[in-house]
Design a protein around this motif. Structure first.
Motif, PDB file in Angstrom:
ATOM      1  N   ALA A 256       0.822  -1.223   0.000  1.00  0.00           N
ATOM      2  CA  ALA A 256       0.000   0.000   0.000  1.00  0.00           C
ATOM      3  C   ALA A 256       0.847   1.260   0.000  1.00  0.00           C
ATOM      4  N   LEU A 257       2.023   1.218   0.628  1.00  0.00           N
ATOM      5  CA  LEU A 257       2.903   2.386   0.665  1.00  0.00           C
ATOM      6  C   LEU A 257       3.675   2.556  -0.635  1.00  0.00           C
ATOM      7  N   LEU A 258       4.068   1.415  -1.277  1.00  0.00           N
ATOM      8  CA  LEU A 258       4.929   1.489  -2.449  1.00  0.00           C
ATOM      9  C   LEU A 258       4.137   1.675  -3.744  1.00  0.00           C
ATOM     10  N   CYS A 259       3.027   1.003  -3.870  1.00  0.00           N
ATOM     11  CA  CYS A 259       2.166   1.155  -5.051  1.00  0.00           C
ATOM     12  C   CYS A 259       1.252   2.356  -4.807  1.00  0.00           C
ATOM     13  N   ASN A 260       1.874   3.545  -4.773  1.00  0.00           N
ATOM     14  CA  ASN A 260       1.183   4.723  -4.249  1.00  0.00           C
ATOM     15  C   ASN A 260       1.901   5.971  -4.760  1.00  0.00           C
ATOM     16  N   ASP A 261       1.157   6.934  -5.275  1.00  0.00           N
ATOM     17  CA  ASP A 261       1.754   8.169  -5.791  1.00  0.00           C
ATOM     18  C   ASP A 261       1.436   9.390  -4.935  1.00  0.00           C
ATOM     19  N   ALA A 262       0.728   9.206  -3.834  1.00  0.00           N
ATOM     20  CA  ALA A 262       0.300  10.354  -3.016  1.00  0.00           C
ATOM     21  C   ALA A 262       1.392  10.759  -2.032  1.00  0.00           C
ATOM     22  N   ARG A 263       1.227  11.939  -1.444  1.00  0.00           N
ATOM     23  CA  ARG A 263       2.089  12.450  -0.377  1.00  0.00           C
ATOM     24  C   ARG A 263       1.195  13.062   0.705  1.00  0.00           C
TER      25      ARG A 263
ATOM     26  N   THR B 282       3.415  -1.333  -9.738  1.00  0.00           N
ATOM     27  CA  THR B 282       4.738  -0.704  -9.688  1.00  0.00           C
ATOM     28  C   THR B 282       5.800  -1.782  -9.496  1.00  0.00           C
ATOM     29  N   LEU B 283       6.933  -1.610 -10.174  1.00  0.00           N
ATOM     30  CA  LEU B 283       8.039  -2.558 -10.110  1.00  0.00           C
ATOM     31  C   LEU B 283       9.134  -1.983  -9.218  1.00  0.00           C
ATOM     32  N   HIS B 284       9.600  -2.779  -8.249  1.00  0.00           N
ATOM     33  CA  HIS B 284      10.576  -2.292  -7.258  1.00  0.00           C
ATOM     34  C   HIS B 284      11.747  -3.265  -7.127  1.00  0.00           C
ATOM     35  N   ARG B 285      12.906  -2.685  -6.767  1.00  0.00           N
ATOM     36  CA  ARG B 285      14.083  -3.482  -6.433  1.00  0.00           C
ATOM     37  C   ARG B 285      14.220  -3.495  -4.905  1.00  0.00           C
ATOM     38  N   GLY B 286      14.206  -4.691  -4.321  1.00  0.00           N
ATOM     39  CA  GLY B 286      14.204  -4.820  -2.878  1.00  0.00           C
ATOM     40  C   GLY B 286      15.577  -4.672  -2.260  1.00  0.00           C
TER      41      GLY B 286
END
Length: 895
Positions: A388-395, A449-453
């Motif tokens: 929920a935090l990472l697949c997210n564009d808000a601030r 969203t694609l992330h590198r852990g």
């Protein structure tokens, strides 16, 4: 060319719409555009006619009572009594000026709607992108839309990419509508026509192209404008009561004046001039010429008091109408709710957590819903919360003590949810840097969203519609049953749901494709969101229930969501909900009955709202209606009191309304209703004070005419008494505090008489007492050898003293006895008595006043007699109250 609704453009494919409009995807040719513009006319709404200021000023004289006063002034001038004529004319002029100024600005709702149309639009003509004036758009034009654009006409979308459109001004929905180009259902309500973009709405995100299907008056905005023009101003309950009372009173005065004139001339042998002057004195004394101004000022004081509770009155009579309100029809979003999304429940694979806390701030915690170990439940939900935090564009931003979201409200709620679980969004984003993304689109209903852990792994995080996430995942039947139960529970509670998933990809991947998500996604769980009810709205609705005021929710939202909020707010134990489609299916004979029974109206259009208000009014209800969008403007204007939202309300809604809430809070409406009831009570106190005192004056004059006696006062002296007492004593009643239990009694019926049985009894009793006292004092002075001027001066001062005594009695309408605290008076009462004493001393002892008004100085003993007369009257009236409470309690209750 039919409007957007008439041809059901939303239910056709893009190719069918282009064919029906004889257009192409690359737009019209320039000659064809010119031909169609001449045929269809400009894309603009017609201007609204406004009354000329002179016409509005002359309308202030359109009153039967004013006609009688003007006739009396003309007659006095003809007979050579210029002072009397001048004073009457001045009073009428002052009242007209006050009314003109208080009426305010003319209606500008349609002008406000016109301002919503952007000045220029981007179109395709002969395949070229051009910028043209919005007024030049015609059906068949292909328009290009981008984020930040205001939609210039009603469009059938041909192509849409990530398109979100803020349609709050038309539908009342606080969340931007997702749009795509697939046909919508044939019977889809306005809020569900995902293939349409409507004139005046705002593109919040994405890009699109669409073909113009309706312009000008044929758009949804134009249709609302026509509805608005069809709504007539029915006036307010008080104005209708005053108008009925004024006509009856004026006819009575005219008839009585003619009878008395004939009696004095034919039977008593009076000279015609003397008889005419006596009749003028009677007409002037009986007509409460200062009453309109005092009522206006009373309403204005109510406006000031309401402003302290964040309610701004735009039209003065609305102050009093609020006090008569029996039904409040209110919007849901932002009025009964906070207008902010809150993540309330987290459904992990085996555990459910409940989120505590309000707003977007980090204060709060996550607790297990079933009494299990909180730490274990939180550990199971951790993958979902990270997603929920990472697949997210808000601030989130802190502004003073408040937190605000920059971006999508639901994404902001997810950030607040993570903070309450002890997670830091910025730290998580730094630890899991984003490599690529697929933005949300209404067509595929998810964001990825694609992330590198931190360990070098490559993970894709997904959020979107729960059905879409479950379709990507291989979910065991037992687990699927849990998610389906969650979907059902959320729907029953009126909550919105988001699903979350994750999938590990080969290390080093730098691109994210749709094919990567077709299968193999692990479902992490669901989060339920809600726009929470305002606590103060819950208390305000309870107060409305005690006051006998029904509250009905009218919203563009879905019925399940609206009903769930209605249950939480205790609108009813089992709220009955009707949708717009159900209202359309009701026969006219059953509409009023069903509207009265229902507490919730969902998926409503402007026509539905207008029908609901009219159905309630047809049953005698006084309706207050809240709204913020252009779609609300017709019903706001139709309602007895239209209440617009000051924060999120459109200018069209504010112009159509009589009241604007600065805080968009339902509780402020209830404060305004309380103040409206107080204002109405005070208006009735002013009337109850004015009519008996005038009645006493005229009764004394009539007795003198019938008995052939000397008149106790001249017309000028009568006017003096009426004016100085009404603008001092009468005006002080405008500042009276609320009566005890003002919100514990039911709303007054719309047809309730302005003068109750108790008030009528008081008018007769006080008139007789005043007349008896003035005649006794006049005859006593004349018998003792005093001059006629001195005798009349004593009568004038005694009348003023009696009015002061009566003022203390009339401050409590419901027959309550005067207490010691009440006898001390309010500051306004004490100031009024002080000012009145000064001007009366001037009338009695200043030579120039003696010459103008025919008065003479009095001795200290004579002035003491006048003061004592007022004190005796007050004691008599208090004794009368006590007696009535014992022998005629029903008469007291009618007050």
């Amino acid at each position: 060319m039919e409007g957007a609704a008439g041809s059901h453009w939303h239910a056709r494919t893009g190719d069918e719409v282009l064919a029906a409009l004889d257009s192409r995807s690359h737009g019209l040719s320039a000659p064809e555009a010119s031909r169609r513009l001449a045929l269809h006319g400009p894309n603009a709404l017609p201007p609204q006619p406004e009354r000329h200021p002179l016409v509005r000023f002359l309308a202030q004289f359109h009153s039967t009572l004013i006609y009688v006063l003007l006739a009396a002034a003309v007659l006095a001038a003809i007979l050579g009594h210029v002072l009397d004529a001048s004073v009457i004319a001045a009073v009428v002029a002052v009242n007209a000026v006050v009314g003109f100024l208080q009426e305010g600005k003319a209606e500008r709702a349609l002008a406000a709607i016109r301002s919503l149309v952007s000045p220029r639009a981007h179109v395709l003509r002969d395949g070229e992108r051009l910028s043209v004036p919005v007024a030049d758009l015609i059906p068949g034009d292909v328009v290009l839309l981008e984020a930040g654009d205001r939609v210039p006409a009603d469009l059938r979308l041909l192509r849409a990419r990530g398109l979100l459109v803020d349609e709050a001004l038309l539908t009342g929905e606080s969340v931007a509508a997702q749009k795509h180009d697939a046909p919508a259902a044939h019977d889809a309500p306005l809020g569900d026509r995902h293939s349409m973009a409507f004139s005046g709405t705002l593109v919040a995100a994405g890009q699109a192209s669409g073909v113009v299907v309706a312009t000008g008056e044929r758009t949804e905005l134009g249709r609302i404008g026509r509805l608005l023009s069809s709504v007539e101003d029915n006036g307010t309950p008080l104005l209708r009561q005053v108008d009925r009372f004024g006509r009856f009173f004026a006819l009575f005065v005219l008839a009585a004046s003619v009878v008395l004139l004939l009696y004095a001339v034919a039977l008593r042998g009076w000279p015609l001039v003397d008889a005419l002057l006596a009749v003028v004195a009677i007409a002037v004394s009986v007509i409460p010429e200062g009453l309109p101004a005092v009522i206006t000022i009373t309403l204005a004081i109510g406006v000031q008091r309401m402003a302290s509770h964040n309610a701004v009155i735009r039209r003065l009579p609305a102050v009093e109408t609020l006090g008569a309100t029996s039904v409040i029809c209110t919007d849901k979003t932002g009025t009964l709710t906070r207008n902010e999304m809150a993540a309330r429940r987290v459904l992990a694979p085996t555990r459910t957590l409940l989120a505590e806390g309000e707003g977007y701030g980090p204060r709060g915690a996550l607790r297990s819903a079933h009494g299990e170990d909180d730490a274990a439940a939180l550990a199971e939900a951790l993958p979902l919360l990270r997603c929920a935090l990472l697949c997210n564009d808000a601030r989130l931003q802190q502004r003073g003590a408040q937190w605000a979201v920059v971006g999508d409200p639901m994404e902001g709620a997810l950030l607040a949810l993570g903070a309450r679980a002890g997670l830091d969004a910025e730290h998580a984003r730094a630890e899991w840097p984003r490599v690529d993304a697929i933005p949300f689109d209404a067509a595929h209903r998810f964001m990825a969203t694609l992330h590198r852990g931190p360990g070098g792994e490559t993970v894709v995080f997904v959020k979107g519609a729960p059905e879409r996430i479950l379709a990507m995942a291989q979910v065991p039947p037992a687990q699927l049953a849990r998610w389906e139960r969650g979907l059902h529970d959320a729907a029953s509670a009126g909550e919105r749901l988001l699903g979350f998933g994750a999938k590990e990809l080969p290390a080093g991947r730098a691109r994210l494709e749709f094919a990567d998500l077709e299968q193999g996604v692990s479902c992490l769980g669901l989060v339920a969101f809600q726009d929470p009810p305002r606590e103060e709205a819950l208390q305000a609705i309870a107060e409305c229930r005690d006051a006998g005021i029904e509250v009905k929710m009218i919203t563009g939202d879905h019925a399940a969501t609206a009903t769930a909020i209605a249950r939480q707010l205790h609108l009813a134990d089992a709220p009955l909900a009707l949708t717009g489609a159900q209202l359309d299916a009701l026969p006219a004979t059953r509409l009023a009955e069903r509207v009265r029974e229902a507490q919730v109206f969902a998926r409503t259009s402007p026509e539905h709202k207008l029908r609901i208000v009219r159905a309630l009014q047809a049953q005698g209800a006084i309706v207050a209606m809240t709204g913020d969008g252009v779609n609300d403007a017709p019903s706001l204007k139709q309602a007895d009191v239209g209440v617009a939202m000051g924060i999120k309300g459109t200018e069209a809604a504010k112009e159509a309304a009589q009241m604007v809430l600065l805080d968009d809070n339902f509780a402020s409406i209830v404060h305004a209703v309380r103040e409206g009831r107080t204002v109405y009570d005070n208006v009735r106190k002013v009337i109850a004070f004015t009519l008996p005192t005038n009645g006493g004056e005229v009764l004394g004059l009539i007795v003198c005419i019938l008995g052939g006696l000397t008149l106790p006062m001249t017309a000028a002296q009568v006017l003096w008494i009426n004016l100085v007492t009404e603008i001092t004593l009468g005006l002080s009643l405008a500042f009276e505090p609320a009566e005890p239990g003002v919100m514990a009694r039911p709303p007054r019926p719309a047809q309730a008489p302005l003068v109750s049985g108790f008030m009528l009894w008081r008018i007769v009793l006080v008139s007789v007492l005043f007349a008896a006292a003035t005649l006794a004092l006049l005859q006593g002075m004349l018998a003792s050898g005093e001059s006629l001027e001195a005798a009349r001066t004593l009568v004038v001062n005694a009348l003023v003293a009696m009015e002061i005594g009566y003022l203390f009695s009339v401050r409590f309408l419901a027959g309550r006895s005067l207490t010691w605290r009440g006898a001390m008076g309010t500051p306004a009462v004490l100031w009024a008595i002080g000012v009145l004493a000064v001007v009366q001393l001037a009338l009695t002892y200043v030579p120039v006043m003696n010459r103008l008004f025919g008065t003479a100085p009095l001795s200290a003993g004579q002035m003491a007699v006048a003061v004592a007369t007022g004190a005796v009257l007050m004691l008599v009236l208090e004794a009368e109250k006590a007696l009535l409470r014992r022998v005629r309690p029903s008469l007291i209750q009618s007050a």
